[in-house]
Design a protein around this motif. Structure first.
Motif, mmCIF file in Angstrom:
data_model
loop_
_atom_site.group_PDB
_atom_site.id
_atom_site.type_symbol
_atom_site.label_atom_id
_atom_site.label_comp_id
_atom_site.label_asym_id
_atom_site.label_seq_id
_atom_site.Cartn_x
_atom_site.Cartn_y
_atom_site.Cartn_z
ATOM 1 N N PRO A 2 0.741 -1.271 -0.124
ATOM 2 C CA PRO A 2 0.025 -0.021 0.042
ATOM 3 C C PRO A 2 0.770 1.479 0.120
ATOM 4 C CG PRO A 2 -0.654 -1.550 1.736
ATOM 5 C CD PRO A 2 0.721 -2.068 1.340
ATOM 6 N N VAL A 3 0.359 2.190 -0.732
ATOM 7 C CA VAL A 3 1.199 3.510 -0.850
ATOM 8 C C VAL A 3 -0.064 4.876 -0.570
ATOM 9 C CG1 VAL A 3 2.478 5.243 -2.412
ATOM 10 C CG2 VAL A 3 2.554 2.794 -2.858
ATOM 11 N N VAL A 4 0.401 5.545 0.557
ATOM 12 C CA VAL A 4 -0.326 6.597 0.908
ATOM 13 C C VAL A 4 0.184 7.765 0.285
ATOM 14 C CG1 VAL A 4 -1.419 7.798 2.944
ATOM 15 C CG2 VAL A 4 -1.037 5.318 3.097
ATOM 16 N N VAL A 5 -0.733 8.515 -0.347
ATOM 17 C CA VAL A 5 -0.292 9.879 -1.144
ATOM 18 C C VAL A 5 -0.679 10.903 -0.274
ATOM 19 C CG1 VAL A 5 -0.274 11.093 -3.273
ATOM 20 C CG2 VAL A 5 -0.332 8.441 -3.185
ATOM 21 N N VAL A 6 0.240 11.884 0.118
ATOM 22 C CA VAL A 6 -0.176 13.257 0.854
ATOM 23 C C VAL A 6 -0.533 13.883 -0.271
ATOM 24 C CG1 VAL A 6 0.686 14.913 2.359
ATOM 25 C CG2 VAL A 6 1.662 12.483 2.775
ATOM 26 N N THR A 7 -1.777 14.649 -0.241
ATOM 27 C CA THR A 7 -2.390 15.630 -1.115
ATOM 28 C C THR A 7 -3.258 16.542 -0.373
ATOM 29 O OG1 THR A 7 -3.530 15.765 -3.286
ATOM 30 C CG2 THR A 7 -4.275 13.779 -1.661
ATOM 31 N N ASN A 8 -3.579 17.457 -1.140
ATOM 32 C CA ASN A 8 -4.860 18.311 -0.942
ATOM 33 C C ASN A 8 -5.618 18.110 -1.950
ATOM 34 O OD1 ASN A 8 -3.555 19.615 -3.031
ATOM 35 N ND2 ASN A 8 -3.212 21.527 -1.811
ATOM 36 N N VAL B 153 -5.767 1.101 -7.686
ATOM 37 C CA VAL B 153 -5.401 -0.168 -7.491
ATOM 38 C C VAL B 153 -4.543 -0.403 -8.786
ATOM 39 C CG1 VAL B 153 -5.624 -2.550 -7.276
ATOM 40 C CG2 VAL B 153 -7.032 -0.876 -5.943
ATOM 41 N N LYS B 154 -3.325 -0.837 -8.759
ATOM 42 C CA LYS B 154 -2.537 -1.266 -9.887
ATOM 43 C C LYS B 154 -1.669 -2.622 -9.358
ATOM 44 C CE LYS B 154 -1.003 1.521 -12.980
ATOM 45 N NZ LYS B 154 -0.444 2.292 -13.946
ATOM 46 N N GLY B 155 -2.276 -3.619 -9.815
ATOM 47 C CA GLY B 155 -1.712 -4.777 -9.448
ATOM 48 C C GLY B 155 -1.675 -4.807 -7.936
ATOM 49 N N PRO B 156 -0.387 -5.366 -7.553
ATOM 50 C CA PRO B 156 -0.511 -5.656 -5.877
ATOM 51 C C PRO B 156 -0.203 -4.293 -5.052
ATOM 52 C CG PRO B 156 1.807 -6.022 -6.884
ATOM 53 C CD PRO B 156 0.763 -5.742 -7.921
ATOM 54 N N THR B 157 -0.264 -3.274 -5.757
ATOM 55 C CA THR B 157 -0.053 -1.758 -5.347
ATOM 56 C C THR B 157 -1.159 -1.071 -5.263
ATOM 57 O OG1 THR B 157 2.171 -1.641 -6.164
ATOM 58 C CG2 THR B 157 1.382 0.268 -5.393
ATOM 59 N N THR B 158 -1.783 -0.817 -3.928
ATOM 60 C CA THR B 158 -2.976 0.125 -3.911
ATOM 61 C C THR B 158 -2.325 1.758 -3.282
ATOM 62 O OG1 THR B 158 -4.425 -1.505 -3.442
ATOM 63 C CG2 THR B 158 -5.196 0.390 -2.718
ATOM 64 N N PHE B 159 -2.796 2.711 -4.047
ATOM 65 C CA PHE B 159 -2.466 3.994 -3.910
ATOM 66 C C PHE B 159 -3.796 4.509 -3.057
ATOM 67 C CE2 PHE B 159 0.039 2.919 -7.506
ATOM 68 C CZ PHE B 159 1.453 3.592 -7.221
ATOM 69 N N HIS B 160 -3.611 5.028 -1.826
ATOM 70 C CA HIS B 160 -4.545 5.562 -0.978
ATOM 71 C C HIS B 160 -4.240 7.273 -1.026
ATOM 72 C CE1 HIS B 160 -5.499 1.706 0.577
ATOM 73 N NE2 HIS B 160 -4.488 1.469 0.732
ATOM 74 N N PHE B 161 -5.226 7.962 -1.074
ATOM 75 C CA PHE B 161 -5.131 9.436 -1.032
ATOM 76 C C PHE B 161 -5.288 10.073 0.278
ATOM 77 C CE2 PHE B 161 -5.118 8.036 -5.412
ATOM 78 C CZ PHE B 161 -3.899 8.448 -5.835
ATOM 79 N N CYS B 162 -4.453 10.731 1.192
ATOM 80 C CA CYS B 162 -4.717 11.224 2.307
ATOM 81 C C CYS B 162 -4.696 12.890 2.327
ATOM 82 C CB CYS B 162 -3.918 10.676 3.106
ATOM 83 S SG CYS B 162 -3.937 11.396 4.991
ATOM 84 N N THR B 163 -5.719 13.347 2.631
ATOM 85 C CA THR B 163 -5.732 14.781 2.671
ATOM 86 C C THR B 163 -5.529 15.443 3.890
ATOM 87 O OG1 THR B 163 -8.234 14.916 2.818
ATOM 88 C CG2 THR B 163 -7.318 14.944 0.494
ATOM 89 N N ASP B 164 -5.337 14.751 4.912
ATOM 90 C CA ASP B 164 -5.139 15.229 6.154
ATOM 91 C C ASP B 164 -3.941 15.485 6.753
ATOM 92 O OD1 ASP B 164 -8.172 15.179 6.771
ATOM 93 O OD2 ASP B 164 -7.997 12.874 7.073
ATOM 94 N N GLY B 165 -2.785 15.745 5.612
ATOM 95 C CA GLY B 165 -1.488 16.040 6.387
ATOM 96 C C GLY B 165 -0.649 14.653 6.551
ATOM 97 N N VAL B 166 0.665 15.198 6.561
ATOM 98 C CA VAL B 166 1.462 13.944 6.795
ATOM 99 C C VAL B 166 1.457 13.199 8.025
ATOM 100 C CG1 VAL B 166 4.187 13.611 7.046
ATOM 101 C CG2 VAL B 166 3.491 15.072 5.323
ATOM 102 N N VAL B 167 1.222 13.673 9.245
ATOM 103 C CA VAL B 167 1.025 13.033 10.403
ATOM 104 C C VAL B 167 -0.213 11.819 10.138
ATOM 105 C CG1 VAL B 167 0.469 12.904 12.805
ATOM 106 C CG2 VAL B 167 1.638 14.775 11.824
#
Length: 196
Positions: free
Chosen positions: A86-92, A99-113
């Motif tokens: 899993p990959v967490v993407v820090v974003t606004n 989902v790309k194969g075994p990699t799932t990209f999650h988008f987090c809008t609440d900051g780095v912490v």
């Protein structure tokens, strides 16, 4: 619970990407050179280089990156998403999970912490690797969340681009060097971050 580890390849003059980073040029001018040690840009990694690259994935349960890194990298990471965890993407900018194969990209809008906390949950006791970009790495260090830093210092002076430590971290961060392996393509340095 695993560690939070910064893993990045800077030039000797401290750049993690060249000038002019764009979707068409994910590493900017000459920035691909920073990844020769993993076989890009015509590199022929040594056994020690390969071991350093494999180490990143061996204990990793999740990865944290910034939105810019995602935007410029997603077109080059292939059908499997390259990371395999899993990959967490820090974003606004909110987005649906990708989902790309075994990699799932999650988008987090609440900051780095919040992103690192989400990555810790996804990592299920394994390490969380903060891969970049530089801003996400700086925020993670400034928040006191990083346990270890692995720098793969590449013997080149880029002369410009994206600096790893562009802005002040707020206070001095003490490091304890725990490993150093030098090859013709990179010096692989590992540091523990001293916790107050």
């Amino acid at each position: 619970m695993g560690d939070v580890i910064v893993e990045v390849s800077p030039s000797v003059d401290g750049y993690v990407a060249g000038r002019g980073v764009a979707v068409e040029r994910p590493f900017g001018d000459a920035g691909l050179r920073l990844h020769r040690w993993i076989g890009l840009d015509g590199g022929e990694p040594s056994a020690a280089d390969r071991a350093a690259g494999e180490r990143m994935f061996a204990g990793t349960g999740a990865i944290v990156i910034g939105r810019r890194m995602f935007d410029v990298g997603i077109g080059t990471w292939g059908d499997d998403g390259a990371f395999g965890v899993p990959v967490v993407v820090v974003t606004n900018r909110p987005a649906e999970d990708l989902v790309k194969g075994p990699t799932t990209f999650h988008f987090c809008t609440d900051g780095v912490v919040a992103a690192i906390e989400r990555a810790r949950e996804a990592a299920d006791g394994r390490d969380v690797v903060v891969n970049g970009g530089a801003d996400v790495i700086q925020q993670s260090l400034a928040a006191g969340l990083v346990d270890e830093i692995r720098l793969h210092v590449v013997p080149v002076l880029l002369g410009g681009g994206t600096r790893l430590f562009e802005r002040p971290l707020g206070e001095q961060v003490e490091l304890e060097q725990t490993d150093c392996v030098t090859t013709p393509l990179a010096t692989h340095l590992t540091f523990r971050v001293a916790k107050g």
